[in-house]
Motif scaffolding. Structure first.
Motif, PDB file in Angstrom:
ATOM      1  N   MET A  40     -15.000  31.890  25.259  1.00 23.96           N
ATOM      2  CA  MET A  40     -14.434  32.939  26.103  1.00 23.96           C
ATOM      3  C   MET A  40     -15.339  34.162  26.081  1.00 23.96           C
ATOM      4  N   ALA A  41     -15.430  34.802  27.218  1.00 18.02           N
ATOM      5  CA  ALA A  41     -16.167  36.065  27.324  1.00 18.02           C
ATOM      6  C   ALA A  41     -15.270  37.073  28.023  1.00 18.02           C
ATOM      7  N   ARG A  42     -15.150  38.263  27.419  1.00 21.76           N
ATOM      8  CA  ARG A  42     -14.307  39.325  27.991  1.00 21.76           C
ATOM      9  C   ARG A  42     -15.225  40.414  28.549  1.00 21.76           C
ATOM     10  N   ILE A  43     -15.196  40.580  29.863  1.00 27.98           N
ATOM     11  CA  ILE A  43     -16.118  41.493  30.511  1.00 27.98           C
ATOM     12  C   ILE A  43     -15.354  42.649  31.143  1.00 27.98           C
ATOM     13  N   ALA A  44     -15.725  43.871  30.778  1.00 26.15           N
ATOM     14  CA  ALA A  44     -15.155  45.065  31.408  1.00 26.15           C
ATOM     15  C   ALA A  44     -15.928  45.337  32.690  1.00 26.15           C
ATOM     16  N   VAL A  45     -15.211  45.532  33.793  1.00 27.12           N
ATOM     17  CA  VAL A  45     -15.831  45.717  35.098  1.00 27.12           C
ATOM     18  C   VAL A  45     -15.445  47.079  35.664  1.00 27.12           C
ATOM     19  N   ASP A  46     -16.456  47.861  36.006  1.00 29.34           N
ATOM     20  CA  ASP A  46     -16.257  49.175  36.627  1.00 29.34           C
ATOM     21  C   ASP A  46     -15.917  48.958  38.102  1.00 29.34           C
ATOM     22  N   LEU A  47     -14.662  49.151  38.471  1.00 27.03           N
ATOM     23  CA  LEU A  47     -14.220  48.873  39.840  1.00 27.03           C
ATOM     24  C   LEU A  47     -14.743  49.875  40.861  1.00 27.03           C
ATOM     25  N   LEU A  48     -15.138  51.049  40.430  1.00 30.05           N
ATOM     26  CA  LEU A  48     -15.531  52.093  41.368  1.00 30.05           C
ATOM     27  C   LEU A  48     -17.039  52.319  41.416  1.00 30.05           C
ATOM     28  N   GLY A  49     -17.828  51.487  40.745  1.00 30.22           N
ATOM     29  CA  GLY A  49     -19.271  51.660  40.735  1.00 30.22           C
ATOM     30  C   GLY A  49     -19.934  50.986  41.918  1.00 30.22           C
ATOM     31  N   GLY A  50     -20.840  51.705  42.609  1.00 28.53           N
ATOM     32  CA  GLY A  50     -21.621  51.096  43.666  1.00 28.53           C
ATOM     33  C   GLY A  50     -21.314  51.630  45.053  1.00 28.53           C
ATOM     34  N   ASP A  51     -22.259  51.407  45.962  1.00 24.95           N
ATOM     35  CA  ASP A  51     -22.108  51.892  47.329  1.00 24.95           C
ATOM     36  C   ASP A  51     -20.923  51.250  48.045  1.00 24.95           C
ATOM     37  N   VAL A  76     -14.326  43.957  43.848  1.00 22.63           N
ATOM     38  CA  VAL A  76     -13.177  43.040  43.876  1.00 22.63           C
ATOM     39  C   VAL A  76     -13.653  41.638  44.257  1.00 22.63           C
ATOM     40  N   ASP A  77     -14.484  41.561  45.291  1.00 28.39           N
ATOM     41  CA  ASP A  77     -15.027  40.275  45.722  1.00 28.39           C
ATOM     42  C   ASP A  77     -15.821  39.618  44.602  1.00 28.39           C
ATOM     43  N   GLY A  78     -16.668  40.390  43.928  1.00 26.36           N
ATOM     44  CA  GLY A  78     -17.473  39.846  42.848  1.00 26.36           C
ATOM     45  C   GLY A  78     -16.625  39.371  41.674  1.00 26.36           C
ATOM     46  N   ALA A  79     -15.584  40.124  41.346  1.00 31.98           N
ATOM     47  CA  ALA A  79     -14.707  39.734  40.246  1.00 31.98           C
ATOM     48  C   ALA A  79     -14.014  38.408  40.546  1.00 31.98           C
ATOM     49  N   LEU A  80     -13.558  38.240  41.777  1.00 36.00           N
ATOM     50  CA  LEU A  80     -12.894  36.990  42.166  1.00 36.00           C
ATOM     51  C   LEU A  80     -13.870  35.821  42.140  1.00 36.00           C
ATOM     52  N   ARG A  81     -15.079  36.051  42.625  1.00 36.99           N
ATOM     53  CA  ARG A  81     -16.097  35.002  42.588  1.00 36.99           C
ATOM     54  C   ARG A  81     -16.402  34.586  41.147  1.00 36.99           C
ATOM     55  N   ALA A  82     -16.515  35.578  40.265  1.00 35.53           N
ATOM     56  CA  ALA A  82     -16.842  35.289  38.873  1.00 35.53           C
ATOM     57  C   ALA A  82     -15.730  34.497  38.197  1.00 35.53           C
ATOM     58  N   CYS A  83     -14.489  34.871  38.463  1.00 34.63           N
ATOM     59  CA  CYS A  83     -13.354  34.146  37.881  1.00 34.63           C
ATOM     60  C   CYS A  83     -13.326  32.703  38.354  1.00 34.63           C
ATOM     61  N   SER A  84     -13.614  32.505  39.620  1.00 35.29           N
ATOM     62  CA  SER A  84     -13.612  31.155  40.178  1.00 35.29           C
ATOM     63  C   SER A  84     -14.711  30.293  39.576  1.00 35.29           C
ATOM     64  N   ALA A  85     -15.862  30.904  39.276  1.00 29.21           N
ATOM     65  CA  ALA A  85     -17.012  30.149  38.776  1.00 29.21           C
ATOM     66  C   ALA A  85     -16.942  29.842  37.291  1.00 29.21           C
ATOM     67  N   ASP A  86     -16.190  30.639  36.532  1.00 23.49           N
ATOM     68  CA  ASP A  86     -16.193  30.512  35.069  1.00 23.49           C
ATOM     69  C   ASP A  86     -14.759  30.494  34.543  1.00 23.49           C
ATOM     70  N   PRO A  87     -14.224  29.325  34.216  1.00 22.78           N
ATOM     71  CA  PRO A  87     -12.834  29.240  33.761  1.00 22.78           C
ATOM     72  C   PRO A  87     -12.580  29.879  32.404  1.00 22.78           C
ATOM     73  N   ASP A  88     -13.636  30.172  31.655  1.00 24.42           N
ATOM     74  CA  ASP A  88     -13.476  30.782  30.331  1.00 24.42           C
ATOM     75  C   ASP A  88     -13.747  32.284  30.356  1.00 24.42           C
ATOM     76  N   LEU A  89     -13.755  32.847  31.553  1.00 20.66           N
ATOM     77  CA  LEU A  89     -14.024  34.268  31.718  1.00 20.66           C
ATOM     78  C   LEU A  89     -12.725  35.059  31.757  1.00 20.66           C
ATOM     79  N   HIS A  90     -12.691  36.170  31.016  1.00 22.42           N
ATOM     80  CA  HIS A  90     -11.575  37.112  31.070  1.00 22.42           C
ATOM     81  C   HIS A  90     -12.130  38.466  31.496  1.00 22.42           C
ATOM     82  N   LEU A  91     -11.449  39.131  32.409  1.00 19.79           N
ATOM     83  CA  LEU A  91     -11.923  40.404  32.922  1.00 19.79           C
ATOM     84  C   LEU A  91     -10.987  41.543  32.548  1.00 19.79           C
ATOM     85  N   LEU A  92     -11.589  42.671  32.182  1.00 21.98           N
ATOM     86  CA  LEU A  92     -10.859  43.917  32.004  1.00 21.98           C
ATOM     87  C   LEU A  92     -11.294  44.819  33.153  1.00 21.98           C
ATOM     88  N   LEU A  93     -10.428  45.024  34.114  1.00 19.55           N
ATOM     89  CA  LEU A  93     -10.764  45.795  35.305  1.00 19.55           C
ATOM     90  C   LEU A  93     -10.472  47.264  35.055  1.00 19.55           C
TER      91      LEU A  93
END
Length: 309
Positions: free
Chosen positions: A1-12, A19-36
């Motif tokens: 398992m990997a727990r990744i904190a994601v800055d939701l407000l970073g970037g142009d 949001v799109d990237g977080a969903l893609r990452a979750c779909s690609a890696d079943p052992d991924l946990h996100l802290l948004l």
């Protein structure tokens, strides 16, 4: 398992591309946990788009303040910003790594303040990996520091060699110093002074210093597996290559992911390009998870003989 904190407000394109990237990452890696980290309603978009059985893989940390792309990096000193809160999550042990597509300077500042620097590493470096005809090429620094002192360039040569050996399993990495020609004495004062400095030091992983390299050699990868530059020059070169590949990506090479690892701080920190797409953010999250699972920070620090905090 990997727990990744994601800055939701970073970037142009935040928060939509994040949001799109977080969903893609979750779909690609079943052992991924996100802290948004960001506004609850934005985090709710990610949670709501996941199947009910998958929603337990996502948690949130409500934060509304952001360091804008045009703001000074010192804005990251505020503890109530998304990037600083994401760093705090790693420092507290609530996350294993963090990803932000916000301003590079702010992310670097937040990481140094919240996670500390490795002992012996005065200037952490942003490390990007570029696809090349002969294999991956590690380019650093690409924006963490604009300092071009010989000692900094020499330290980055060692960082890059250890990163290439650890993350890409390059045996005896070839290290080059970016300049305007390959003959000794080419380049500005900093490059001329750094050239013999790097040549005289012992690099980790049996790395070999091959001397000065030119910009076109970065895309070929034939002479160097690691290319060292100051953060200003490296950032300009990286974005130039990205733009070219976006227009006409070579089929046999591919497009470089617009994410870089900050090496030299006490945690795994990934900085995505400010103009990152959802696919780029997902790639950055995947890189963060890979570096955590690989225990890359510990191994790189061990190769350098420094404490990683």
């Amino acid at each position: 398992m990997a727990r990744i904190a994601v800055d939701l407000l970073g970037g142009d394109g935040a928060p939509a591309v994040v949001v799109d990237g977080a969903l893609r990452a979750c779909s690609a890696d079943p052992d991924l946990h996100l802290l948004l980290v960001g506004p609850p309603e934005v985090a709710g978009e990610v949670v709501g788009a996941l199947p009910p059985a998958e929603r337990g893989r996502v948690s949130t940390r409500p934060v509304r303040a952001v360091v804008g792309m045009a703001d000074a990096p010192t804005g990251a000193k505020r503890p109530d910003t998304t990037v600083r809160a994401a760093v705090a999550a790693v420092a507290e042990g609530a996350a294993d790594a963090l990803v932000s597509a916000g301003a590079s300077g702010a992310t670097v500042t937040a990481a140094v303040l919240g996670l500390g620097r490795w002992i012996g590493v005065r200037r952490p470096a942003l490390v990007a990996t570029l696809p090349a005809a002969s294999g991956p090429v590690v380019l650093l620094d690409v924006g963490a520091s604009f300092e071009a002192r010989p000692g900094t360039l020499a330290r980055h040569a060692a960082l890059g060699a250890a990163y290439a050996a650890t993350v890409h399993q390059v045996k005896r990495p070839r290290v080059g110093l970016l300049s305007i020609g390959t003959e000794p004495g080419k380049g500005d004062r900093a490059r001329r002074a750094a050239d013999p400095f790097i040549a005289a030091q012992t690099l980790p992983s049996e790395a070999r210093y091959v001397g000065l390299v030119e910009g076109y050699e970065v895309s070929l990868g034939e002479r160097a597996d690691v290319v060292v530059a100051d953060g200003f020059t490296g950032n300009v070169l990286l974005k130039g290559i990205e733009g070219t590949y976006t227009r006409c990506p070579p089929d046999h090479v591919g497009t470089p992911p617009r994410a870089a690892a900050l090496v030299g701080v006490g945690g795994v920190v990934i900085v995505c390009h400010g103009a990152a797409t959802g696919a780029d953010v997902a790639s950055g999250i995947a890189l963060a998870a890979h570096l955590h699972r690989r225990a890359a920070a510990t191994e790189i620090a061990t190769l350098l003989g420094v404490s990683h905090g």
